[in-house]
Design a protein around this motif. Sequence first.
Motif, short mmCIF file in Angstrom:
data_model
loop_
_atom_site.label_atom_id
_atom_site.label_comp_id
_atom_site.label_asym_id
_atom_site.label_seq_id
_atom_site.Cartn_x
_atom_site.Cartn_y
_atom_site.Cartn_z
N THR A 26 3.98 5.86 8.70
CA THR A 26 2.45 5.57 9.28
C THR A 26 2.52 4.03 9.18
OG1 THR A 26 1.57 7.48 10.21
CG2 THR A 26 0.11 4.88 9.83
N LEU A 27 2.66 3.87 7.54
CA LEU A 27 2.06 2.80 6.96
C LEU A 27 3.58 1.36 7.22
CD1 LEU A 27 0.36 2.51 3.36
CD2 LEU A 27 -0.17 1.72 5.51
N TYR A 28 4.94 1.94 7.15
CA TYR A 28 5.98 0.96 7.14
C TYR A 28 5.82 0.93 8.61
CZ TYR A 28 8.70 1.85 3.44
OH TYR A 28 9.41 2.13 1.32
N THR A 29 5.84 1.28 9.58
CA THR A 29 5.12 1.74 11.14
C THR A 29 4.86 0.37 11.87
OG1 THR A 29 6.21 3.84 11.43
CG2 THR A 29 4.89 2.34 12.93
N MET A 30 3.76 0.74 10.63
CA MET A 30 2.17 -0.52 11.15
C MET A 30 2.81 -1.89 10.55
SD MET A 30 -1.58 -0.61 9.68
CE MET A 30 -1.81 0.99 9.91
N ALA A 31 3.36 -2.00 9.34
CA ALA A 31 3.67 -2.68 8.51
C ALA A 31 4.64 -3.95 9.66
CB ALA A 31 5.05 -3.34 7.49
N LEU A 32 5.73 -3.03 10.05
CA LEU A 32 6.56 -3.75 11.05
C LEU A 32 6.23 -4.24 12.67
CD1 LEU A 32 10.40 -3.00 10.62
CD2 LEU A 32 8.57 -4.19 8.74
N PHE A 33 5.26 -3.70 13.10
CA PHE A 33 4.68 -3.51 13.62
C PHE A 33 3.65 -4.81 14.27
CE2 PHE A 33 0.64 -4.06 17.24
CZ PHE A 33 1.38 -3.62 17.94
N LEU A 50 0.86 -1.39 -0.16
CA LEU A 50 -0.07 -0.50 -0.09
C LEU A 50 0.89 1.45 -0.06
CD1 LEU A 50 -2.50 -1.28 2.81
CD2 LEU A 50 -2.68 -0.47 0.27
N VAL A 51 2.18 0.96 0.39
CA VAL A 51 2.98 2.36 0.68
C VAL A 51 3.03 2.83 -0.78
CG1 VAL A 51 5.53 2.99 0.91
CG2 VAL A 51 4.50 1.70 2.59
N VAL A 52 2.82 2.38 -1.82
CA VAL A 52 3.50 2.99 -3.04
C VAL A 52 1.72 3.82 -3.58
CG1 VAL A 52 5.27 1.65 -4.07
CG2 VAL A 52 2.62 0.94 -4.38
N TYR A 53 0.68 3.49 -3.28
CA TYR A 53 -0.46 3.95 -3.43
C TYR A 53 -0.38 5.33 -2.83
CZ TYR A 53 -0.88 -0.57 -5.85
OH TYR A 53 -1.02 -1.52 -7.05
N ILE A 54 -0.07 5.31 -2.19
CA ILE A 54 -0.51 6.46 -0.48
C ILE A 54 0.26 7.57 -1.28
CG2 ILE A 54 0.60 8.06 1.20
CD1 ILE A 54 -0.96 5.32 1.64
#
Length: 468
Positions: free
Chosen positions: A367-374, A354-358
């Motif tokens: 936020t997405l990177y942080t959510m992914a690693l969580f 989803l990161v590239v669609y942001i």
Amino acid sequence: MASKLLSCVFGPVTIPQRYIMIGMIQLAMVNAYHLRVVLNIAITEIIGPRNHTGAVDACPNYVYEALEIKGGTYEWPVWIESFILYSFYIGNSISHIPGGWLADKFGAKHVMGTCILVSSILNLLYPLAISKGGYTAAIVLRTFVGLFQGPLHPTITTFIQCWVPIKERALLVSIAFGGSTLGAVTGNVFSGMIIKRTRSWPMAFYICGIFGMVWYSFYIFMVYSKPSTHPFITEEELQMLDEQVENRKSFKVPWVKILRSSPVWALVAGQFVHSYIFFTVMTDLPKYLKEILKVNVENNGIATALPFLALWISQILFAYFADYIVNKNIISVLRARKLFTAFSAVVPASVLVLVVYIGCNRTLVITLYTMALFLVGPFFSGMKVNLNDVTIHYGGTIAAIVSCIASTTGVWGPLIVGFLTPNSSLGEWQKVFLIMLGVAILLSIFYCVFASAERQKWDYLDDEIDEN
């Protein structure tokens, strides 16, 4: 009641030596990752800005804030940058198996201590090496840092086998291995801050190297390979560990049986996916933030650290949860291992797509990177603990085999990024994350089919078979 510092007795309070050992192992991994990630941040300033031929500026509304940095700026091509970064994993993959064998055979204490001490010294020499030998020296020294850090993960597994009762295993394993995540947090933040405040990328290498040597000066007196060799352990703890931790004996490694074991290859699959996600984010997130979102070096370090901070918190929380549901018989050990491992691979990889669609929204991307690693956190209560389910004698050796194969993702992961993103466009990065998702799905299925939570037949020695 008198206090004894080395015995960790402070009046009526006694800290068990296994907790001291886990704390020192976590700090070992913190220092190891300081020594590893400092280059990921520093290289954004070591290498000067590039002009991408035919490239389209993905986020033209941002402008990169360049700094005047002491230590020299080099005009190295992108393939040299990638080669410097992944040369760590070339050396790293070579030393896993011999390091794990040494830890199992002779004890883990001096294997781990030597790894951190030599890595620290090499880090102190890194700026001088670059100034004298350019990118050739950077690659060679980086390879040797990887070589001396390769045995660390197998060595931790050997410590766990000797010191940790099974009821505490998920939590203490997560804390021990959590040092790598915590080190990624503090290493990225401090590296960016040091470079920005001192205007010197060499200073980040010097400080990280000194911290590693300070850790070693405490470790050598506080950690021992086995409870029976620890001069300051209490009689109560020694007796408890003797009863609850199965004694390891001298052995000859059944290499063929191990390599033909389906549960071992399931462990490889689980670790491979985790390493692919972890190393790609750790190595290439600073590159993404600089080239796509134009984030400066200090903010880059902070933004890169946030996902790993989330992962560190997550793995501790999930460890408590895993121990609870297993000890309460809410779910079987095997189902817990499979559920946590598959979830920690497929769901984070889906979020990264989803990161590239942001697009160019810095806040949402981070936020997405942080959510992914969580959401990677359950891995440490899944596959990482699963290794100690299948063996009590060969944990370091098997961890070495697993980590050796998985560490190759640190080589070809950045290679894929470099090959697919020559112009640093969002469309190119989309391909990177879609490949990651595909690998996560396939290998998670493999893990769930072949994983086991039972001690394997090849792990029993001849005298154990006779006794049974």
